[in-house]
Design a protein around this motif. Sequence first.
Motif, PDB file in Angstrom:
ATOM      1  N   GLU A 132       0.803  -1.216   0.000  1.00 55.98           N
ATOM      2  CA  GLU A 132       0.000   0.000   0.000  1.00 55.98           C
ATOM      3  C   GLU A 132       0.842   1.274   0.000  1.00 55.98           C
ATOM      4  OE1 GLU A 132      -0.655   0.948   4.702  1.00 55.98           O
ATOM      5  OE2 GLU A 132      -2.279  -0.041   3.630  1.00 55.98           O
ATOM      6  N   ASP A 133       2.153   1.123   0.067  1.00 56.87           N
ATOM      7  CA  ASP A 133       3.020   2.302   0.052  1.00 56.87           C
ATOM      8  C   ASP A 133       2.830   3.064  -1.259  1.00 56.87           C
ATOM      9  OD1 ASP A 133       5.708   3.787  -0.462  1.00 56.87           O
ATOM     10  OD2 ASP A 133       5.793   3.234   1.653  1.00 56.87           O
ATOM     11  N   GLU A 188      -7.494  -0.807 -11.084  1.00 54.16           N
ATOM     12  CA  GLU A 188      -8.366  -1.136  -9.944  1.00 54.16           C
ATOM     13  C   GLU A 188      -7.557  -1.361  -8.671  1.00 54.16           C
ATOM     14  OE1 GLU A 188     -10.742  -4.370 -11.357  1.00 54.16           O
ATOM     15  OE2 GLU A 188     -11.895  -3.087 -12.724  1.00 54.16           O
ATOM     16  N   PHE A 189      -6.372  -1.989  -8.800  1.00 52.95           N
ATOM     17  CA  PHE A 189      -5.499  -2.173  -7.634  1.00 52.95           C
ATOM     18  C   PHE A 189      -5.082  -0.827  -7.065  1.00 52.95           C
ATOM     19  CE2 PHE A 189      -1.069  -1.939  -6.205  1.00 52.95           C
ATOM     20  CZ  PHE A 189      -1.150  -2.698  -5.037  1.00 52.95           C
ATOM     21  N   THR A 202      -6.558   0.316  -3.453  1.00 57.44           N
ATOM     22  CA  THR A 202      -5.520   0.352  -2.416  1.00 57.44           C
ATOM     23  C   THR A 202      -5.462   1.718  -1.749  1.00 57.44           C
ATOM     24  OG1 THR A 202      -4.183  -1.331  -3.537  1.00 57.44           O
ATOM     25  CG2 THR A 202      -3.050   0.076  -1.945  1.00 57.44           C
ATOM     26  N   LEU A 203      -5.480   2.767  -2.559  1.00 57.74           N
ATOM     27  CA  LEU A 203      -5.397   4.127  -2.008  1.00 57.74           C
ATOM     28  C   LEU A 203      -6.683   4.526  -1.285  1.00 57.74           C
ATOM     29  CD1 LEU A 203      -3.539   5.912  -4.929  1.00 57.74           C
ATOM     30  CD2 LEU A 203      -2.615   5.383  -2.668  1.00 57.74           C
ATOM     31  N   THR A 253      -1.007  11.260  -0.736  1.00 62.56           N
ATOM     32  CA  THR A 253      -1.819  10.065  -0.996  1.00 62.56           C
ATOM     33  C   THR A 253      -3.082  10.434  -1.764  1.00 62.56           C
ATOM     34  OG1 THR A 253      -0.983   8.981   1.003  1.00 62.56           O
ATOM     35  CG2 THR A 253      -3.011   8.102   0.070  1.00 62.56           C
ATOM     36  N   HIS A 254      -3.735  11.526  -1.358  1.00 65.85           N
ATOM     37  CA  HIS A 254      -4.929  11.989  -2.072  1.00 65.85           C
ATOM     38  C   HIS A 254      -4.596  12.386  -3.513  1.00 65.85           C
ATOM     39  CE1 HIS A 254      -6.916  12.154   1.867  1.00 65.85           C
ATOM     40  NE2 HIS A 254      -8.051  12.278   1.208  1.00 65.85           N
TER      41      HIS A 254
END
Length: 270
Positions: A67-68, A96-97, A101-102, A127-128
């Motif tokens: 998830e990094d 999609e991953f 994930t985010l 992240t956003h």
Amino acid sequence: MKDEPEEAELTLHRALRLAYQSGNNKAITYTYDLMANLAFIQGQLENAEKLFKATMSYLLEGGMKQEDNAIVEISLKLASIYAAQNRQEFALAGYEFCISTLEEKIKRAKDLAEDMSALYMEEKANTHLLLGMCLDSYARYLLFAKQPSQAQKMYEKALQISEEIQGERHPQTIVLMNDLATTLDAQGHFDEAFIYVQKASDLARQTQHPELHMVLSNLAAILTHREQYAQARVIYQEALKTAELKRDEVFIQHIREELADLSRKSRPVI
């Protein structure tokens, strides 16, 4: 100038050899990443894919979580490569991953105790913004795949993120407004498309956006679809002048063709 990419590639190969000789995994990972990005920019997609996968493998072996943001960013580039190669199943799985994930990462962060440190706030914003990039890239893929209604949903989310984090006058926000207008126009929602593209063009003029001529051209096209031919001609002329100042020969030709087509459409039937 022409030889710069080749020189950069040779330099990176030497750096990678030295990194292996010294057993420095961080240097190996960093060099693979640079090589992958260089290949990606040069359009060497098969080579870029192998190098991005090697980079990801080293990062994961070094303890980085899936998830990094760094892993998601590489996954996004791989999805873009698959899309360009018409490997639809892999492209869809990749997009999609990245998005799921985010979104899950952001949701978990909201459920935790709020950390107001500068480092946390920067990571949260990054992240956003990365999620916005993923949504934007996926939307472009969907629009190319003739799925404008699905693309619209992605663009709406991406635009909301960009407005919240970067503000409505940011260049990327303006591009997303324009792209959302394009997806609405493709579905025949001309009035709604006009609202977004008019706002995008106003902001692009105010901020001297580097893609102003493209936004204006889109505005003119949407006006044409609304059968507002006189207004469309005025905007196309403005777009043409702006494109000429930019010396964008490809877009100059595009606008001239659109003006010629507009003249045929607006000519009275005898």
